[in-house]
Design a protein around this motif. Sequence first.
Motif, PDB file in Angstrom:
ATOM      1  N   ASN A  65       0.812 -10.799   2.662  1.00 28.37           N
ATOM      2  CA  ASN A  65      -0.562 -10.014   2.290  1.00 28.37           C
ATOM      3  C   ASN A  65      -0.311  -8.689   1.455  1.00 28.37           C
ATOM      4  O   ASN A  65       0.669  -7.961   1.969  1.00 28.37           O
ATOM      5  CB  ASN A  65      -1.278  -9.595   3.551  1.00 28.37           C
ATOM      6  CG  ASN A  65      -1.885 -10.859   4.153  1.00 28.37           C
ATOM      7  OD1 ASN A  65      -1.152 -11.288   5.087  1.00 28.37           O
ATOM      8  ND2 ASN A  65      -2.863 -11.317   3.999  1.00 28.37           N
ATOM      9  N   ARG A  66      -0.909  -8.663   0.390  1.00 25.72           N
ATOM     10  CA  ARG A  66      -0.674  -7.338  -0.626  1.00 25.72           C
ATOM     11  C   ARG A  66      -1.953  -7.002  -0.902  1.00 25.72           C
ATOM     12  O   ARG A  66      -2.597  -7.201  -2.010  1.00 25.72           O
ATOM     13  CB  ARG A  66       0.048  -7.730  -1.820  1.00 25.72           C
ATOM     14  CG  ARG A  66       1.741  -7.948  -1.592  1.00 25.72           C
ATOM     15  CD  ARG A  66       2.434  -8.134  -2.937  1.00 25.72           C
ATOM     16  NE  ARG A  66       3.884  -8.374  -2.441  1.00 25.72           N
ATOM     17  CZ  ARG A  66       4.599  -7.013  -2.883  1.00 25.72           C
ATOM     18  NH1 ARG A  66       4.019  -6.089  -3.170  1.00 25.72           N
ATOM     19  NH2 ARG A  66       5.876  -7.079  -2.579  1.00 25.72           N
ATOM     20  N   PRO A  67      -2.936  -6.416  -0.138  1.00 28.15           N
ATOM     21  CA  PRO A  67      -4.316  -6.058  -0.305  1.00 28.15           C
ATOM     22  C   PRO A  67      -4.423  -4.953  -1.175  1.00 28.15           C
ATOM     23  O   PRO A  67      -3.675  -3.993  -1.295  1.00 28.15           O
ATOM     24  CB  PRO A  67      -4.781  -5.503   1.257  1.00 28.15           C
ATOM     25  CG  PRO A  67      -3.552  -5.275   1.888  1.00 28.15           C
ATOM     26  CD  PRO A  67      -2.349  -5.986   1.190  1.00 28.15           C
ATOM     27  N   GLY A  68      -5.640  -4.825  -1.994  1.00 27.15           N
ATOM     28  CA  GLY A  68      -5.934  -3.871  -2.714  1.00 27.15           C
ATOM     29  C   GLY A  68      -6.620  -4.401  -3.958  1.00 27.15           C
ATOM     30  O   GLY A  68      -6.316  -5.228  -4.362  1.00 27.15           O
ATOM     31  N   ALA A  69      -7.598  -3.271  -4.399  1.00 26.81           N
ATOM     32  CA  ALA A  69      -8.090  -3.640  -5.552  1.00 26.81           C
ATOM     33  C   ALA A  69      -9.044  -4.898  -5.682  1.00 26.81           C
ATOM     34  O   ALA A  69      -8.714  -5.613  -6.674  1.00 26.81           O
ATOM     35  CB  ALA A  69      -7.450  -3.443  -6.753  1.00 26.81           C
ATOM     36  N   GLY A  70      -9.512  -5.464  -4.531  1.00 27.07           N
ATOM     37  CA  GLY A  70     -10.171  -6.800  -4.715  1.00 27.07           C
ATOM     38  C   GLY A  70      -9.553  -7.738  -5.072  1.00 27.07           C
ATOM     39  O   GLY A  70      -9.716  -8.921  -5.826  1.00 27.07           O
ATOM     40  N   GLY A  71      -8.073  -8.091  -4.724  1.00 30.84           N
ATOM     41  CA  GLY A  71      -7.083  -8.733  -4.758  1.00 30.84           C
ATOM     42  C   GLY A  71      -6.391  -8.749  -6.137  1.00 30.84           C
ATOM     43  O   GLY A  71      -5.289  -9.453  -6.390  1.00 30.84           O
ATOM     44  N   SER A  94     -12.640 -12.809  -7.061  1.00 32.30           N
ATOM     45  CA  SER A  94     -12.710 -11.423  -7.524  1.00 32.30           C
ATOM     46  C   SER A  94     -11.559 -10.860  -8.394  1.00 32.30           C
ATOM     47  O   SER A  94     -11.706 -10.204  -9.198  1.00 32.30           O
ATOM     48  CB  SER A  94     -12.251 -10.399  -6.007  1.00 32.30           C
ATOM     49  OG  SER A  94     -13.632 -10.498  -5.388  1.00 32.30           O
ATOM     50  N   SER A  95     -10.227 -11.522  -7.894  1.00 32.63           N
ATOM     51  CA  SER A  95      -9.023 -11.199  -8.794  1.00 32.63           C
ATOM     52  C   SER A  95      -9.030 -11.727 -10.151  1.00 32.63           C
ATOM     53  O   SER A  95      -8.751 -11.325 -10.960  1.00 32.63           O
ATOM     54  CB  SER A  95      -7.721 -11.563  -8.262  1.00 32.63           C
ATOM     55  OG  SER A  95      -7.684 -13.080  -7.891  1.00 32.63           O
ATOM     56  N   HIS A  96      -9.794 -12.926 -10.316  1.00 24.76           N
ATOM     57  CA  HIS A  96      -9.663 -13.470 -11.474  1.00 24.76           C
ATOM     58  C   HIS A  96     -11.118 -13.928 -12.300  1.00 24.76           C
ATOM     59  O   HIS A  96     -10.796 -14.590 -13.259  1.00 24.76           O
ATOM     60  CB  HIS A  96      -9.029 -14.811 -11.369  1.00 24.76           C
ATOM     61  CG  HIS A  96      -7.378 -14.747 -11.463  1.00 24.76           C
ATOM     62  ND1 HIS A  96      -6.799 -14.074 -10.388  1.00 24.76           N
ATOM     63  CD2 HIS A  96      -6.346 -15.370 -12.041  1.00 24.76           C
ATOM     64  CE1 HIS A  96      -5.580 -14.189 -10.623  1.00 24.76           C
ATOM     65  NE2 HIS A  96      -5.408 -15.000 -11.719  1.00 24.76           N
ATOM     66  N   ALA A  97     -12.088 -13.406 -11.808  1.00 23.43           N
ATOM     67  CA  ALA A  97     -13.225 -13.513 -12.637  1.00 23.43           C
ATOM     68  C   ALA A  97     -14.049 -12.144 -12.419  1.00 23.43           C
ATOM     69  O   ALA A  97     -14.338 -11.351 -13.767  1.00 23.43           O
ATOM     70  CB  ALA A  97     -14.092 -14.519 -12.142  1.00 23.43           C
ATOM     71  N   THR A  98     -14.345 -11.664 -11.337  1.00 24.59           N
ATOM     72  CA  THR A  98     -15.426 -10.113 -11.250  1.00 24.59           C
ATOM     73  C   THR A  98     -14.484  -8.900 -11.683  1.00 24.59           C
ATOM     74  O   THR A  98     -15.067  -8.215 -12.567  1.00 24.59           O
ATOM     75  CB  THR A  98     -15.832 -10.059  -9.945  1.00 24.59           C
ATOM     76  OG1 THR A  98     -14.828 -10.144  -9.237  1.00 24.59           O
ATOM     77  CG2 THR A  98     -16.614 -11.442  -9.798  1.00 24.59           C
ATOM     78  N   ASN A  99     -13.234  -9.020 -10.918  1.00 22.97           N
ATOM     79  CA  ASN A  99     -12.418  -7.647 -11.581  1.00 22.97           C
ATOM     80  C   ASN A  99     -12.053  -7.644 -13.011  1.00 22.97           C
ATOM     81  O   ASN A  99     -12.375  -6.644 -13.606  1.00 22.97           O
ATOM     82  CB  ASN A  99     -11.175  -7.708 -10.831  1.00 22.97           C
ATOM     83  CG  ASN A  99     -11.319  -7.056  -9.346  1.00 22.97           C
ATOM     84  OD1 ASN A  99     -12.280  -6.686  -8.676  1.00 22.97           O
ATOM     85  ND2 ASN A  99     -10.197  -7.112  -8.496  1.00 22.97           N
ATOM     86  N   PRO A 100     -11.723  -8.745 -13.662  1.00 19.80           N
ATOM     87  CA  PRO A 100     -11.482  -8.690 -15.115  1.00 19.80           C
ATOM     88  C   PRO A 100     -12.891  -8.414 -15.693  1.00 19.80           C
ATOM     89  O   PRO A 100     -12.718  -7.885 -16.905  1.00 19.80           O
ATOM     90  CB  PRO A 100     -10.841  -9.986 -15.207  1.00 19.80           C
ATOM     91  CG  PRO A 100     -10.155 -10.476 -14.151  1.00 19.80           C
ATOM     92  CD  PRO A 100     -11.015  -9.948 -13.215  1.00 19.80           C
ATOM     93  N   ALA A 101     -13.862  -8.900 -15.426  1.00 20.94           N
ATOM     94  CA  ALA A 101     -15.213  -8.838 -15.761  1.00 20.94           C
ATOM     95  C   ALA A 101     -15.817  -7.396 -16.144  1.00 20.94           C
ATOM     96  O   ALA A 101     -16.039  -6.865 -16.979  1.00 20.94           O
ATOM     97  CB  ALA A 101     -16.314  -9.763 -15.355  1.00 20.94           C
ATOM     98  N   ALA A 102     -15.553  -6.793 -14.881  1.00 21.88           N
ATOM     99  CA  ALA A 102     -16.183  -5.500 -14.328  1.00 21.88           C
ATOM    100  C   ALA A 102     -15.321  -4.367 -14.878  1.00 21.88           C
ATOM    101  O   ALA A 102     -15.685  -3.186 -15.164  1.00 21.88           O
ATOM    102  CB  ALA A 102     -16.682  -5.414 -13.048  1.00 21.88           C
ATOM    103  N   LEU A 103     -13.662  -4.673 -14.855  1.00 18.95           N
ATOM    104  CA  LEU A 103     -12.816  -3.542 -14.936  1.00 18.95           C
ATOM    105  C   LEU A 103     -11.759  -3.910 -15.941  1.00 18.95           C
ATOM    106  O   LEU A 103     -10.831  -3.881 -15.614  1.00 18.95           O
ATOM    107  CB  LEU A 103     -12.021  -3.200 -13.553  1.00 18.95           C
ATOM    108  CG  LEU A 103     -13.133  -2.830 -12.331  1.00 18.95           C
ATOM    109  CD1 LEU A 103     -12.140  -3.073 -11.112  1.00 18.95           C
ATOM    110  CD2 LEU A 103     -13.395  -1.394 -12.436  1.00 18.95           C
ATOM    111  N   PRO A 104     -12.176  -4.349 -17.188  1.00 20.02           N
ATOM    112  CA  PRO A 104     -11.184  -4.871 -18.367  1.00 20.02           C
ATOM    113  C   PRO A 104     -10.175  -3.998 -18.433  1.00 20.02           C
ATOM    114  O   PRO A 104      -9.149  -4.403 -18.964  1.00 20.02           O
ATOM    115  CB  PRO A 104     -12.148  -5.308 -19.132  1.00 20.02           C
ATOM    116  CG  PRO A 104     -13.444  -4.271 -19.158  1.00 20.02           C
ATOM    117  CD  PRO A 104     -13.578  -4.269 -17.817  1.00 20.02           C
TER     118      PRO A 104
END
Length: 326
Positions: A65-71, A94-104
Amino acid sequence: MKRRALLAAPALLALPARAQGSFPDRPVTFVVGFLPGGSVDTGARLLADRMAPRIAPNARIIIENRPGAGGSLGAEYVARQNPDGHVLGVHSASSHATNPAALPDTVRYDPINDFSHIAILGGGPMVIVVPGSSPHRNVAELVAAAKAARAPMLWGSSGSGGIGHLTGSLFAHRFGFQGEFVPYRGGSAVLEAMRKAEIDFSAEVMASALPHLRDGSSRPLAVTGPTRHPQLPEVPTLVEAGLPGFDIITWNVIQGPRGMPDATQQRLNRAAMEAMAEPELRRRLTLAGIDPADPSTPASTRDFVAAELAKFQAIVRETGLRLGRG
């Protein structure tokens, strides 16, 4: 003597190449970018037990487990590893769609091109939940209270830019109210906050929410998929609650670092698909709130992730998402 040494040299040079080509020659690691007990962790552990012996007779899969930043912290770690098949990520929407979309500008990997895509594990809808002590019994009551409140309602999910963040933001945007977003490190932390009524509502992954829904510490108001879910048949969809076309699901995929040998990629896909075909594993995933995926290939997994990334990029454009505000 020199001639014998020269004749032996090619054989000696070949030994490391043979050793490097051996897979697996040590335990395989599933990296999970969330705290233990959440949906990604649960799915990874269930799959690991059944997938390991299909990779090789004595193979082992361990969970890290390496938690943080929505995966995203776990995904970034995986992207930097040797692509020999021994370090894999069980990644999420989260790690492969929403984070890259919201936090590019802050995600330091390409969700498509920096990974070797292996298989789709499964997924399911999000759930709009309130604390068990909340007075709100349905979505209409929650929305009315949010619109009437003098200060924005507090709501939370796993990480800024995660799927819970985008789902909750779209929920608030389409119903026309403001909420103040509180990020947490994982689904288990969100539901603990719900237990203590520290937040007013959450958009949470079903697998993480189910234990708390069952013990009454949280209450479900709606699911975000297109139809009601068998685990919560009495809970309406957001479409039924007044949001036509609302359809968001979370999902988990298995990926490795970019550049994995095709033979290793195919071997891992085959092991995952054989495990996923087991009725008992599918039953256990379903009970945990994870809908097992249909069979997938490395190519179809890549296409799926690309399509989901495009969907959430469109949601970010619609909501005008600003981090820290819902």
